[in-house]
Write an enzyme that holds these catalytic residues in place. Sequence first.
Site, PDB file in Angstrom:
ATOM      1  N   GLY A  20       0.813  -1.211   0.000  1.00 30.84           N
ATOM      2  CA  GLY A  20       0.000   0.000   0.000  1.00 30.84           C
ATOM      3  C   GLY A  20       0.848   1.262   0.000  1.00 30.84           C
ATOM      4  N   VAL A  26      -5.295   4.039  -6.316  1.00 30.39           N
ATOM      5  CA  VAL A  26      -6.436   3.508  -5.572  1.00 30.39           C
ATOM      6  C   VAL A  26      -6.275   2.024  -5.273  1.00 30.39           C
ATOM      7  CG1 VAL A  26      -8.919   3.090  -5.654  1.00 30.39           C
ATOM      8  CG2 VAL A  26      -7.998   5.268  -6.477  1.00 30.39           C
ATOM      9  N   SER A  28      -3.530   0.169  -5.165  1.00 26.27           N
ATOM     10  CA  SER A  28      -2.429  -0.070  -4.238  1.00 26.27           C
ATOM     11  C   SER A  28      -2.859   0.160  -2.802  1.00 26.27           C
ATOM     12  CB  SER A  28      -1.242   0.849  -4.582  1.00 26.27           C
ATOM     13  OG  SER A  28      -0.244   0.789  -3.588  1.00 26.27           O
ATOM     14  N   ASN A 110       7.486   2.600 -16.045  1.00 30.58           N
ATOM     15  CA  ASN A 110       8.134   3.665 -15.279  1.00 30.58           C
ATOM     16  C   ASN A 110       9.653   3.555 -15.270  1.00 30.58           C
ATOM     17  OD1 ASN A 110       5.467   2.953 -13.210  1.00 30.58           O
ATOM     18  ND2 ASN A 110       5.655   4.955 -14.174  1.00 30.58           N
ATOM     19  N   HIS A 137       9.902   4.395  -2.295  1.00 33.67           N
ATOM     20  CA  HIS A 137      10.147   2.999  -2.669  1.00 33.67           C
ATOM     21  C   HIS A 137      10.492   2.848  -4.146  1.00 33.67           C
ATOM     22  CE1 HIS A 137       5.896   3.407  -3.809  1.00 33.67           C
ATOM     23  NE2 HIS A 137       6.019   2.316  -4.531  1.00 33.67           N
ATOM     24  N   ARG A 138      10.132   3.825  -4.960  1.00 33.15           N
ATOM     25  CA  ARG A 138      10.472   3.774  -6.381  1.00 33.15           C
ATOM     26  C   ARG A 138      11.711   4.605  -6.700  1.00 33.15           C
ATOM     27  NH1 ARG A 138       6.424   2.211 -10.769  1.00 33.15           N
ATOM     28  NH2 ARG A 138       8.412   1.179 -11.192  1.00 33.15           N
ATOM     29  N   GLU A 174       8.413  10.208 -14.327  1.00 31.37           N
ATOM     30  CA  GLU A 174       7.836   8.874 -14.157  1.00 31.37           C
ATOM     31  C   GLU A 174       7.998   7.989 -15.389  1.00 31.37           C
ATOM     32  OE1 GLU A 174       5.934   7.843 -11.128  1.00 31.37           O
ATOM     33  OE2 GLU A 174       7.135   9.499 -10.366  1.00 31.37           O
ATOM     34  N   HIS A 250      -0.903   8.307 -13.308  1.00 34.39           N
ATOM     35  CA  HIS A 250      -0.099   8.400 -14.532  1.00 34.39           C
ATOM     36  C   HIS A 250      -1.046   8.558 -15.716  1.00 34.39           C
ATOM     37  CE1 HIS A 250       3.206   5.898 -12.398  1.00 34.39           C
ATOM     38  NE2 HIS A 250       3.568   7.162 -12.406  1.00 34.39           N
ATOM     39  N   ASP A 252      -1.001   6.841 -18.321  1.00 37.69           N
ATOM     40  CA  ASP A 252      -1.390   5.541 -18.875  1.00 37.69           C
ATOM     41  C   ASP A 252      -2.531   4.880 -18.104  1.00 37.69           C
ATOM     42  OD1 ASP A 252      -0.103   4.497 -16.638  1.00 37.69           O
ATOM     43  OD2 ASP A 252       1.432   3.416 -17.750  1.00 37.69           O
ATOM     44  N   ASN A 365      -2.157  -4.551  -6.942  1.00 38.89           N
ATOM     45  CA  ASN A 365      -1.135  -3.626  -6.453  1.00 38.89           C
ATOM     46  C   ASN A 365      -1.100  -2.344  -7.273  1.00 38.89           C
ATOM     47  OD1 ASN A 365       0.526  -3.384  -4.278  1.00 38.89           O
ATOM     48  ND2 ASN A 365       2.258  -4.483  -5.157  1.00 38.89           N
ATOM     49  N   CYS A 371       1.319  -0.999 -17.581  1.00 36.10           N
ATOM     50  CA  CYS A 371       2.355  -0.762 -16.564  1.00 36.10           C
ATOM     51  C   CYS A 371       3.485  -1.772 -16.686  1.00 36.10           C
ATOM     52  CB  CYS A 371       1.760  -0.859 -15.158  1.00 36.10           C
ATOM     53  SG  CYS A 371       0.709   0.526 -14.689  1.00 36.10           S
TER      54      CYS A 371
END
Length: 448
Positions: A20, A26, A28, A110, A137-138, A174, A250, A252, A365, A371
């Site tokens: 999360g 939404v 995630s 991404n 985290h990304r 991104e 995003h 996409d 997720n 993606c």
Amino acid sequence: MKSFEVNFDGLVGPTHNYGGLSFGNVASQSNSQQASNPREAALQGLEKMKALMDMGFVQGVLAPQERPDVAALRSLGFAGTDAQVIERAAKEAMPLLVASCSASSMWVANAATVSPSADTSDGRVHFTAANLNCKYHRSIEHPTTSRVLGAMFADQQHFAHHAALPAVAQFGDEGAANHTRFCRDYGEAGVEFFVFGRSAFDSRYPAPQKYPARQTLEASQAVARLHGLSEEGVVFAQQNPAVIDQGVFHNDVIAVGNGELLFHHQDAFLNTEQMLAELHGKLAARGGNFQSISVPRDQVAVEDAVRSYLFNSQLLSRADGSMLLIVPEECRANPRVWQYLQGLLAAGGPIREVKVFDLKQSMQNGGGPACLRLRVALNETELAAVNPGVIMTPALYDTLTAWVNKHYRDALRESDLADPQLLLECRTALDELTQILKLGAVYPFQIN
């Protein structure tokens, strides 16, 4: 010379979990803390890759990242052996451990922005790794992403690689999730379409109020400059802030383009008519005939688009010129979306077929078919220069399926992330994977 748009799909990593972590996504957030199934997630992704290969599309694989990212935890003050770092993080700052275990690199839309050689000033394919600095985290992905892309596209005669933009809010980037390209043929000069959520320096552009706009205009402009794109071959457009606040994190999630076609929701953009006219004019100047399909809000609400991921689909060109739309199972489960798609097919437009894939593990997720893939347009010479180990074949599919079944757990909960054995399992799997894909040493544990 023949040209192709190759889809390089992200292979789901062994630590796939529902943390999360992505505010504004939404799916995630709504599935946070549920038990995940990394093995099923990876196999679902491989099945999609094989299906596209079987349909005649050139399909590639992009490797996952080492997780948990112990080096990132060390940089935040956790010390000791690897096991002690994980144990201490679990005890003192579990959210940081969860973030360091994220398998979000699976969503390789991404990973980077890619410009084909037909568009660039030096005639090479250009890659700029995305900094993804909106989410911690990304944001830790791009160093390994750059090494993996460098191992896949190593020939400097044909490929150019750029480091990620400065990791500050003003240059939030991104990657290809906010970028697409329109062209008459993949090998001809096209028009690259950059979509941004806000401007860092110009207050004339409105910003969303609830969720962050992750892509800035300034980042998109910087990538276009790095890639040597001409003004005649670029269009910048702003996302509608209102749809960002409805979970469209995003572009996409609300639009997809391919060839000469843009498939988008009615509410996707600001100044839509002006933007469409610019796309039409610039593509016409390059010999193309731009078309758009706008999905009316009274047929598919933004909420339905977000929940079904109708636009997070793959729009693929068949040899006969028709287009195929790859959608997740959630589209068929949504009556309004499925009714719209049936009407779209009956209308006899450029999209002639819809294929449905079960990607539930990824969807829960927050990532759908689009993606999971990074698109790279290549001519025959460039394709021959790609590391052959990452191009999907029946033998590679069988090998990777066996690899997943050997190394991946079939259930993972947040408490399992504190198990140091998970790191060893991940490293063992990835060490074997680099040999399978002929990548060489790309992971920190292999280099340090």
